[in-house]
Design a protein around this motif. Structure first.
Motif, PDB file in Angstrom:
ATOM      1  N   ILE A  87       1.091  -1.026  -0.324  1.00  0.00           N
ATOM      2  CA  ILE A  87       0.456  -0.235  -0.050  1.00  0.00           C
ATOM      3  C   ILE A  87       0.584   0.724  -0.537  1.00  0.00           C
ATOM      4  CG2 ILE A  87      -1.568   1.366   0.996  1.00  0.00           C
ATOM      5  CD1 ILE A  87      -2.838  -0.909   2.168  1.00  0.00           C
ATOM      6  N   HIS A  88       0.369   2.142  -0.999  1.00  0.00           N
ATOM      7  CA  HIS A  88       1.283   3.840  -1.180  1.00  0.00           C
ATOM      8  C   HIS A  88       0.303   4.361  -0.670  1.00  0.00           C
ATOM      9  CE1 HIS A  88       5.048   0.740  -3.221  1.00  0.00           C
ATOM     10  NE2 HIS A  88       3.166   0.036  -3.229  1.00  0.00           N
ATOM     11  N   SER A  89       0.157   5.837  -0.042  1.00  0.00           N
ATOM     12  CA  SER A  89      -0.104   6.135  -0.166  1.00  0.00           C
ATOM     13  C   SER A  89       0.066   7.862   0.752  1.00  0.00           C
ATOM     14  CB  SER A  89      -1.402   6.387   1.106  1.00  0.00           C
ATOM     15  OG  SER A  89      -0.635   6.474   2.863  1.00  0.00           O
ATOM     16  N   ASP A  90      -0.197   8.466  -0.081  1.00  0.00           N
ATOM     17  CA  ASP A  90       0.310  10.337   0.185  1.00  0.00           C
ATOM     18  C   ASP A  90      -0.921  11.115   0.794  1.00  0.00           C
ATOM     19  OD1 ASP A  90      -2.399  11.735  -1.394  1.00  0.00           O
ATOM     20  OD2 ASP A  90      -0.630  12.305  -2.719  1.00  0.00           O
ATOM     21  N   ASN A  94      -4.477  10.051  -1.373  1.00  0.00           N
ATOM     22  CA  ASN A  94      -4.228   8.958  -2.871  1.00  0.00           C
ATOM     23  C   ASN A  94      -3.753   8.289  -1.950  1.00  0.00           C
ATOM     24  OD1 ASN A  94      -5.759  10.767  -5.580  1.00  0.00           O
ATOM     25  ND2 ASN A  94      -3.689  12.171  -4.087  1.00  0.00           N
ATOM     26  N   VAL A  95      -4.087   6.927  -2.424  1.00  0.00           N
ATOM     27  CA  VAL A  95      -3.422   5.793  -2.038  1.00  0.00           C
ATOM     28  C   VAL A  95      -3.675   4.043  -3.541  1.00  0.00           C
ATOM     29  CG1 VAL A  95      -3.965   3.286  -0.343  1.00  0.00           C
ATOM     30  CG2 VAL A  95      -5.033   5.557   0.159  1.00  0.00           C
ATOM     31  N   ALA A  96      -2.399   3.700  -4.014  1.00  0.00           N
ATOM     32  CA  ALA A  96      -1.977   2.832  -4.502  1.00  0.00           C
ATOM     33  C   ALA A  96      -2.289   1.526  -3.392  1.00  0.00           C
ATOM     34  CB  ALA A  96      -0.713   3.089  -5.674  1.00  0.00           C
ATOM     35  N   GLU A  98      -1.923  -3.226  -4.541  1.00  0.00           N
ATOM     36  CA  GLU A  98      -1.263  -3.621  -5.218  1.00  0.00           C
ATOM     37  C   GLU A  98      -2.311  -4.959  -4.609  1.00  0.00           C
ATOM     38  OE1 GLU A  98       2.485  -4.095  -7.341  1.00  0.00           O
ATOM     39  OE2 GLU A  98       2.902  -3.110  -5.453  1.00  0.00           O
ATOM     40  N   HIS A 123      -3.638  -7.380  -8.675  1.00  0.00           N
ATOM     41  CA  HIS A 123      -4.858  -6.489  -9.222  1.00  0.00           C
ATOM     42  C   HIS A 123      -4.018  -4.633  -8.683  1.00  0.00           C
ATOM     43  CE1 HIS A 123      -7.841  -8.806  -9.609  1.00  0.00           C
ATOM     44  NE2 HIS A 123      -8.472  -8.010 -10.379  1.00  0.00           N
ATOM     45  N   LEU A 124      -3.817  -3.551  -9.310  1.00  0.00           N
ATOM     46  CA  LEU A 124      -3.335  -2.809  -8.766  1.00  0.00           C
ATOM     47  C   LEU A 124      -5.414  -1.145  -8.536  1.00  0.00           C
ATOM     48  CD1 LEU A 124      -1.443  -0.711  -7.760  1.00  0.00           C
ATOM     49  CD2 LEU A 124      -1.205   0.316 -10.258  1.00  0.00           C
ATOM     50  N   LEU A 126      -6.500   1.854  -7.044  1.00  0.00           N
ATOM     51  CA  LEU A 126      -5.926   3.049  -6.693  1.00  0.00           C
ATOM     52  C   LEU A 126      -7.819   3.859  -6.143  1.00  0.00           C
ATOM     53  CD1 LEU A 126      -4.699   4.239 -10.542  1.00  0.00           C
ATOM     54  CD2 LEU A 126      -3.382   3.258  -7.887  1.00  0.00           C
ATOM     55  N   PHE A 127      -6.907   4.296  -4.700  1.00  0.00           N
ATOM     56  CA  PHE A 127      -8.550   5.001  -3.935  1.00  0.00           C
ATOM     57  C   PHE A 127      -7.817   6.129  -3.630  1.00  0.00           C
ATOM     58  CE2 PHE A 127      -7.753   0.797  -3.193  1.00  0.00           C
ATOM     59  CZ  PHE A 127      -8.806   0.071  -2.810  1.00  0.00           C
ATOM     60  N   HIS A 128      -9.243   7.036  -3.817  1.00  0.00           N
ATOM     61  CA  HIS A 128      -9.040   8.408  -2.981  1.00  0.00           C
ATOM     62  C   HIS A 128      -9.893   8.285  -2.424  1.00  0.00           C
ATOM     63  CE1 HIS A 128      -9.251  12.623  -2.330  1.00  0.00           C
ATOM     64  NE2 HIS A 128      -8.053  12.782  -2.031  1.00  0.00           N
ATOM     65  N   VAL A 139     -10.468   3.229  -8.617  1.00  0.00           N
ATOM     66  CA  VAL A 139     -10.191   2.517 -10.543  1.00  0.00           C
ATOM     67  C   VAL A 139      -9.158   1.285  -9.549  1.00  0.00           C
ATOM     68  CG1 VAL A 139      -9.101   2.780 -12.348  1.00  0.00           C
ATOM     69  CG2 VAL A 139     -10.138   4.902 -10.911  1.00  0.00           C
TER      70      VAL A 139
ATOM     71  N   PHE B  77       0.637  11.247  -8.170  1.00  0.00           N
ATOM     72  CA  PHE B  77       0.883  11.498  -7.574  1.00  0.00           C
ATOM     73  C   PHE B  77       1.720  10.548  -6.858  1.00  0.00           C
ATOM     74  CE2 PHE B  77      -0.543   7.718  -4.890  1.00  0.00           C
ATOM     75  CZ  PHE B  77      -1.330   7.687  -5.527  1.00  0.00           C
ATOM     76  N   ALA B  79       3.739   9.477  -3.067  1.00  0.00           N
ATOM     77  CA  ALA B  79       3.302   8.309  -1.463  1.00  0.00           C
ATOM     78  C   ALA B  79       4.724   8.628  -0.741  1.00  0.00           C
ATOM     79  CB  ALA B  79       2.901   7.166  -2.063  1.00  0.00           C
ATOM     80  N   THR B  80       4.249   8.666   0.296  1.00  0.00           N
ATOM     81  CA  THR B  80       4.633   9.093   1.435  1.00  0.00           C
ATOM     82  C   THR B  80       6.859   8.340   1.528  1.00  0.00           C
ATOM     83  OG1 THR B  80       4.188   7.733   2.615  1.00  0.00           O
ATOM     84  CG2 THR B  80       3.387  10.217   2.857  1.00  0.00           C
TER      85      THR B  80
END
Lengths: 157, 159
Positions: A87-90, A94-96, A98, A123-124, A126-128, A139, B77, B79-80
């Protein structure tokens, strides 16, 4: 002080997405929907059904298109499960993610006739996630060639 | 030392550079953005390897098959953890064989998502691409997954 108060927005978004996949793994569609805003957008990019008259896309809202697809998937693959690989988030929500999703077919699903096959498919997602920690956009990407091949369905359409 | 915002801006700029070079069909320039040991995973193709080998081969074949390739970045975007995430749409007109599909001069468009892991030295250390190969085959005229080349050839013969 609650745990939420000291978590960054990225950490909270990751938590929401983790809860979403926990609910998906438990095959609890209502709980999946509860992780989302009432008007959350939904787009399953590879979902295309080509008919003579038109192409139906997996595009719309979580509460309508998304929920219907999840219910149908779980109906056709009753042991449907997932494994979150990364999981990659900012800090803007936003979140990706796998994720490997897998299951054993017990009914026809769309054009894919039931042969009782099992699949495990990367699957990939993508969330907000909004500031209230609810998902307002989903997505998803996957490869239908891999999916169909594992289920012995070799037609492109 | 870069601030967090600088890192995010850098990630966005790197993504734009990366896809600018993909569109230009310039694998050497793409390699210039990556570390020497950078890896590539092309999920739908089952390809895992080095950017310097498998990556260059894939992007060169894409450019060769679709010389008018356009890459449109729809969302980015960072990510951190330093992973830049991009949704793009690629489109072009086939002008040569691609992944076993014979050229029928068909136009295609395809939505993709990419993860570009940026290392501490501001270079890309891992590239991962996701898309639906079935959509690509459909747009290029393939009918059956076990006869990718044959079905396209049959279609060419009947046109």
């Amino acid at each position: 002080m609650t745990t939420t108060a000291v978590m960054s927005r990225a950490e909270r978004a990751t938590r929401t997405v983790t809860e979403f996949f926990d609910a998906y793994r438990a095959r609890e569609v209502e709980r999946m929907v509860e992780c989302c805003t009432p008007n959350a957008d939904f787009r399953y990019v590879p979902f295309e059904v080509w008919t003579r008259q038109r192409v139906i896309h997996g595009d719309g809202k979580v509460c309508t298109v998304g929920k219907a697809i999840w219910v149908s998937l779980i109906d056709s693959f009753p042991d449907l499960t997932n494994e979150v690989l990364s999981i990659h988030s900012d800090e803007d929500g936003n979140v990706a993610a796998e994720v490997t999703i897998g299951g054993t077919q017990s009914k026809d699903f769309g054009v894919i006739a039931c042969g009782g096959g099992h699949y495990d498919l990367p699957h990939l997602f993508l969330f907000h996630v909004d500031s209230d920690d609810l998902i307002d956009d989903i997505v998803c990407y996957w490869d239908n060639v891999d999916w169909k091949t594992q289920l012995d369905w070799l037609e492109v359409d | 030392m870069l601030s967090e915002n600088d890192d995010l801006d850098f990630g966005r700029a790197l993504v734009h550079k990366f896809f600018e070079y993909v569109q230009a069909g310039d694998p050497d320039a793409i390699l210039g953005l990556t570390s020497a040991e950078a890896t590539i995973t092309l999920v739908p193709l089952g390809i895992r390897g080095l950017m310097a080998n498998e990556g260059v081969a894939y992007f060169a074949s894409l450019a060769s098959a679709f010389p008018d390739l356009i890459v449109r970045i729809r969302r980015v975007f960072t990510a951190t953890d330093g992973t830049a995430v991009a949704e793009v749409t690629i489109d072009g007109t086939q002008a040569g064989e691609f992944l076993g599909v014979v050229n029928q001069e068909k136009h295609f468009d395809l939505d993709q998502a990419w993860l570009l892991k940026i290392g501490p030295d501001q270079q890309i250390v891992a590239v991962t691409g996701y898309w639906d190969q079935n959509q690509l085959y459909r747009r290029l005229g393939v009918k059956r997954l076990d006869r990718i080349t044959i079905t396209a050839l049959e279609q060419s013969a009947t046109v």
